[in-house]
Design an enzyme around this catalytic site. Structure first.
Site, PDB file in Angstrom:
ATOM      1  N   HIS A   1      -8.385   1.682  -4.076  1.00 43.72           N
ATOM      2  CA  HIS A   1      -9.339   1.464  -2.982  1.00 43.72           C
ATOM      3  C   HIS A   1      -9.992   2.803  -2.645  1.00 43.72           C
ATOM      4  O   HIS A   1      -9.355   3.678  -2.056  1.00 43.72           O
ATOM      5  CB  HIS A   1      -8.555   0.903  -1.777  1.00 43.72           C
ATOM      6  CG  HIS A   1      -9.375   0.665  -0.560  1.00 43.72           C
ATOM      7  ND1 HIS A   1      -8.817   0.381   0.675  1.00 43.72           N
ATOM      8  CD2 HIS A   1     -10.725   0.651  -0.362  1.00 43.72           C
ATOM      9  CE1 HIS A   1      -9.779   0.220   1.579  1.00 43.72           C
ATOM     10  NE2 HIS A   1     -10.941   0.388   0.977  1.00 43.72           N
TER      11      HIS A   1
ATOM     12  N   GLY B   1      -1.179   1.313   9.583  1.00 44.94           N
ATOM     13  CA  GLY B   1      -0.508   0.983  10.837  1.00 44.94           C
ATOM     14  C   GLY B   1      -1.404   0.573  11.986  1.00 44.94           C
ATOM     15  O   GLY B   1      -0.980   0.615  13.145  1.00 44.94           O
TER      16      GLY B   1
ATOM     17  N   MET C   1      -8.904   8.526   0.224  1.00 42.10           N
ATOM     18  CA  MET C   1      -9.789   8.841   1.368  1.00 42.10           C
ATOM     19  C   MET C   1     -10.309  10.265   1.230  1.00 42.10           C
ATOM     20  O   MET C   1      -9.554  11.166   0.861  1.00 42.10           O
ATOM     21  CB  MET C   1      -9.005   8.740   2.673  1.00 42.10           C
ATOM     22  CG  MET C   1      -8.310   7.419   2.863  1.00 42.10           C
ATOM     23  SD  MET C   1      -7.360   7.428   4.391  1.00 42.10           S
ATOM     24  CE  MET C   1      -6.575   5.826   4.317  1.00 42.10           C
TER      25      MET C   1
ATOM     26  N   ASP D   1      -4.721   3.965  -1.878  1.00 41.50           N
ATOM     27  CA  ASP D   1      -5.808   4.291  -0.941  1.00 41.50           C
ATOM     28  C   ASP D   1      -6.298   5.732  -1.105  1.00 41.50           C
ATOM     29  O   ASP D   1      -5.561   6.671  -0.810  1.00 41.50           O
ATOM     30  CB  ASP D   1      -5.312   4.132   0.501  1.00 41.50           C
ATOM     31  CG  ASP D   1      -5.179   2.673   0.905  1.00 41.50           C
ATOM     32  OD1 ASP D   1      -6.150   1.922   0.745  1.00 41.50           O
ATOM     33  OD2 ASP D   1      -4.087   2.304   1.389  1.00 41.50           O
TER      34      ASP D   1
ATOM     35  N   MET E   1     -12.123   4.930  -0.549  1.00 41.08           N
ATOM     36  CA  MET E   1     -12.799   5.093   0.750  1.00 41.08           C
ATOM     37  C   MET E   1     -13.486   6.451   0.709  1.00 41.08           C
ATOM     38  O   MET E   1     -13.099   7.393   1.412  1.00 41.08           O
ATOM     39  CB  MET E   1     -11.769   5.008   1.883  1.00 41.08           C
ATOM     40  CG  MET E   1     -11.280   3.591   2.122  1.00 41.08           C
ATOM     41  SD  MET E   1      -9.768   3.530   3.092  1.00 41.08           S
ATOM     42  CE  MET E   1      -8.570   3.690   1.780  1.00 41.08           C
TER      43      MET E   1
ATOM     44  N   SER F   1       0.831  -1.206   0.000  1.00 43.73           N
ATOM     45  CA  SER F   1       0.000   0.000   0.000  1.00 43.73           C
ATOM     46  C   SER F   1       0.866   1.257   0.000  1.00 43.73           C
ATOM     47  O   SER F   1       1.670   1.480   0.916  1.00 43.73           O
ATOM     48  CB  SER F   1      -0.902   0.010   1.233  1.00 43.73           C
ATOM     49  OG  SER F   1      -1.536   1.265   1.338  1.00 43.73           O
TER      50      SER F   1
ATOM     51  N   HIS G   1      -1.264  -0.995  -4.215  1.00 40.41           N
ATOM     52  CA  HIS G   1      -2.549  -0.632  -3.607  1.00 40.41           C
ATOM     53  C   HIS G   1      -2.554   0.878  -3.372  1.00 40.41           C
ATOM     54  O   HIS G   1      -1.632   1.434  -2.787  1.00 40.41           O
ATOM     55  CB  HIS G   1      -2.704  -1.403  -2.296  1.00 40.41           C
ATOM     56  CG  HIS G   1      -4.035  -1.253  -1.646  1.00 40.41           C
ATOM     57  ND1 HIS G   1      -5.168  -1.921  -2.075  1.00 40.41           N
ATOM     58  CD2 HIS G   1      -4.434  -0.513  -0.576  1.00 40.41           C
ATOM     59  CE1 HIS G   1      -6.195  -1.599  -1.293  1.00 40.41           C
ATOM     60  NE2 HIS G   1      -5.783  -0.740  -0.381  1.00 40.41           N
TER      61      HIS G   1
ATOM     62  N   ASP H   1      -7.114  -6.361   3.722  1.00 38.46           N
ATOM     63  CA  ASP H   1      -6.453  -5.048   3.842  1.00 38.46           C
ATOM     64  C   ASP H   1      -6.513  -4.536   5.276  1.00 38.46           C
ATOM     65  O   ASP H   1      -7.601  -4.307   5.813  1.00 38.46           O
ATOM     66  CB  ASP H   1      -7.182  -4.073   2.897  1.00 38.46           C
ATOM     67  CG  ASP H   1      -6.531  -2.706   2.841  1.00 38.46           C
ATOM     68  OD1 ASP H   1      -5.424  -2.540   3.388  1.00 38.46           O
ATOM     69  OD2 ASP H   1      -7.145  -1.808   2.234  1.00 38.46           O
ATOM     70  N   GLY H   2      -5.334  -4.327   5.875  1.00 38.08           N
ATOM     71  CA  GLY H   2      -5.245  -3.700   7.197  1.00 38.08           C
ATOM     72  C   GLY H   2      -4.567  -4.588   8.228  1.00 38.08           C
ATOM     73  O   GLY H   2      -5.059  -5.674   8.525  1.00 38.08           O
TER      74      GLY H   2
ATOM     75  N   GLY I   1      -9.196   4.017   7.094  1.00 38.49           N
ATOM     76  CA  GLY I   1      -8.900   5.435   7.331  1.00 38.49           C
ATOM     77  C   GLY I   1      -7.446   5.698   7.683  1.00 38.49           C
ATOM     78  O   GLY I   1      -6.954   6.797   7.451  1.00 38.49           O
TER      79      GLY I   1
ATOM     80  N   MET J   1     -11.924  -5.686   4.833  1.00 41.90           N
ATOM     81  CA  MET J   1     -11.152  -4.771   5.685  1.00 41.90           C
ATOM     82  C   MET J   1     -10.903  -5.460   7.026  1.00 41.90           C
ATOM     83  O   MET J   1     -11.841  -5.838   7.730  1.00 41.90           O
ATOM     84  CB  MET J   1     -11.918  -3.464   5.894  1.00 41.90           C
ATOM     85  CG  MET J   1     -12.069  -2.609   4.652  1.00 41.90           C
ATOM     86  SD  MET J   1     -10.526  -2.285   3.780  1.00 41.90           S
ATOM     87  CE  MET J   1      -9.573  -1.446   5.049  1.00 41.90           C
TER      88      MET J   1
HETATM   89  C1  DX5 Z   1      -6.524   1.525   5.591  1.00 40.51           C
HETATM   90  C2  DX5 Z   1      -6.061   1.330   4.176  1.00 40.51           C
HETATM   91  C3  DX5 Z   1      -5.002   0.317   4.058  1.00 40.51           C
HETATM   92  C4  DX5 Z   1      -3.696   0.708   4.715  1.00 40.51           C
HETATM   93  C5  DX5 Z   1      -3.054  -0.546   5.186  1.00 40.51           C
HETATM   94  O1  DX5 Z   1      -7.637   2.323   5.615  1.00 40.51           O
HETATM   95  O2  DX5 Z   1      -7.147   0.918   3.368  1.00 40.51           O
HETATM   96  O3  DX5 Z   1      -4.762  -0.041   2.703  1.00 40.51           O
HETATM   97  O4  DX5 Z   1      -2.833   1.391   3.857  1.00 40.51           O
HETATM   98  O5  DX5 Z   1      -1.966  -0.218   5.977  1.00 40.51           O
HETATM   99  P1  DX5 Z   1      -1.336  -1.236   7.009  1.00 40.51           P
HETATM  100  O6  DX5 Z   1      -0.877  -2.428   6.213  1.00 40.51           O
HETATM  101  O7  DX5 Z   1      -0.211  -0.471   7.624  1.00 40.51           O
HETATM  102  O8  DX5 Z   1      -2.403  -1.612   7.996  1.00 40.51           O
HETATM  103 ZN    ZN Z   2      -6.686   0.052   1.363  1.00 40.01          ZN
END
Ligand code: DX5
Ligand code: ZN
Length: 223
Positions: free
Chosen positions: A67, A146, A38, A36, A69, A9, A34, A176-177, A143, A138
Site C-alpha cells: 500500500h 490504531g 508512507m 504500508d 501512501m 498489516s 499488508h 483498510d483502517g 497515515g 480507506m
Molecule cells: C493506515 C494504514 C493501515 C493500518 C491499519 O494508514 O494504511 O494499513 O496499518 O491499521 P489498523 O488496523 O490498526 O487501523
Molecule cells: Zn494500509
C-alpha cells in the site's frame, strides 16, 4: 459466497520480533501481508520501505500487499514489483494519470490496486474499471494504525459493489483502517472481499485466533 481474505498489516507488528510476525503470517490462515509505505508527504507519517520489503519477501511465504501512501508513486513501481510485491496499491489522490499508473503496475506483473481516501467518491473510478484488480477503501484517514473506523465506509462499499457490478468488473474490494472483530461482518455483508487488520491482529493476545475469527465472520447464507 467465497471466504473473505485477511491481510494483517505489518505496521502494527512488534519490530523487535519481526520473525514472529512472519511466522504468524506463514502459519495462520492469513491470506497476505499488508505492507504500508508512507513518505511523510502524501501522509503525515513515515513508515518503512525497501530494506524491510526485502526482509518480508525473504521470510514471508504469503503474497505481499503493498500500500503506497506516497506522492508520485510511478517513480517506485518497478523496485516495489521487483522487490516482491504481489499487489501494488496507489492512491487515487496521488495519481494524475491513474490509467497509465495502473496499466504499468500490471505490466510489471503485479495486481493493480487503487486506494481511495475517505473523502474520495467511488464514482471517480467509473472510467478506469478495466485496469483495476482491487479497490482499497480507506476506512480511516491514512497515515497511522490504531485509528477509529469511519462508519460512512459501509454505504461506500455497497456503492462500489454496485459500480463494479454495473461495469461488469471483477475487481475485489479491500478495506483498510480500524477493521476488527466488531465490524468485520458488516463490512463483508456490504461487499468487502479482503480485510486489512493491523492493531486488531497484532495487538491481540492470540493473533492467529483473531485471523481465524475474522475469516469466519461472514454471515452464513440464508437456507
Ligand atoms: C493506515 C494504514 C493501515 C493500518 C491499519 O494508514 O494504511 O494499513 O496499518 O491499521 P489498523 O488496523 O490498526 O487501523
Ligand atoms: Zn494500509
Amino acid at each position: 459466497m467465497s471466504q473473505p481474505q485477511i491481510a494483517p498489516s505489518l505496521l502494527a507488528a512488534d519490530f523487535l520480533h519481526l520473525d514472529k510476525a512472519f511466522d504468524l503470517i506463514n502459519q495462520s490462515e492469513a491470506d497476505a501481508l499488508h505492507f504500508d509505505v508512507m513518505d511523510g508527504e502524501f501522509v503525515p507519517n513515515i513508515s518503512f520501505g525497501f530494506p524491510l520489503l526485502k526482509v518480508a519477501h525473504e521470510h514471508c511465504q504469503k503474497p505481499l500487499d503493498v500500500h503506497l501512501m506516497i506522492n508520485q508513486p510511478d517513480r517506485y513501481l518497478e523496485p516495489f514489483a521487483k522487490g516482491g510485491a504481489s499487489t501494488i496499491h496507489v492512491h487515487y489522490e496521488a495519481c494524475p494519470h491513474l490509467h497509465r499508473t495502473l496499466t504499468r503496475i500490471r505490466e510489471l506483473g503485479c495486481r493493480a490496486g487503487v486506494a481511495l481516501n475517505p473523502h474520495t467518491p467511488v464514482s471517480l473510478l467509473e472510467d478506469v474499471l478495466e485496469v483495476i484488480d482491487v479497490v482499497l477503501i480507506m476506512s480511516v484517514n491514512p497515515g497511522f494504525g490504531g485509528q477509529s473506523f469511519i462508519p460512512q465506509t459501509l454505504p461506500k462499499i455497497a456503492k462500489l459493489k454496485q459500480l463494479l457490478l454495473a461495469g461488469q468488473s471483477s475487481a475485489q474490494i479491500e478495506v483498510d483502517g480500524g477493521v476488527g472483530l466488531d465490524n468485520a461482518r458488516s463490512l463483508l455483508n456490504a461487499g468487502a472481499d479482503i480485510l486489512v487488520a493491523g492493531s486488531a491482529v497484532f495487538g491481540a493476545s492470540d493473533p492467529a485466533a483473531v485471523i481465524r475469527q475474522l475469516k469466519a465472520s461472514q454471515q452464513p447464507a440464508m437456507a
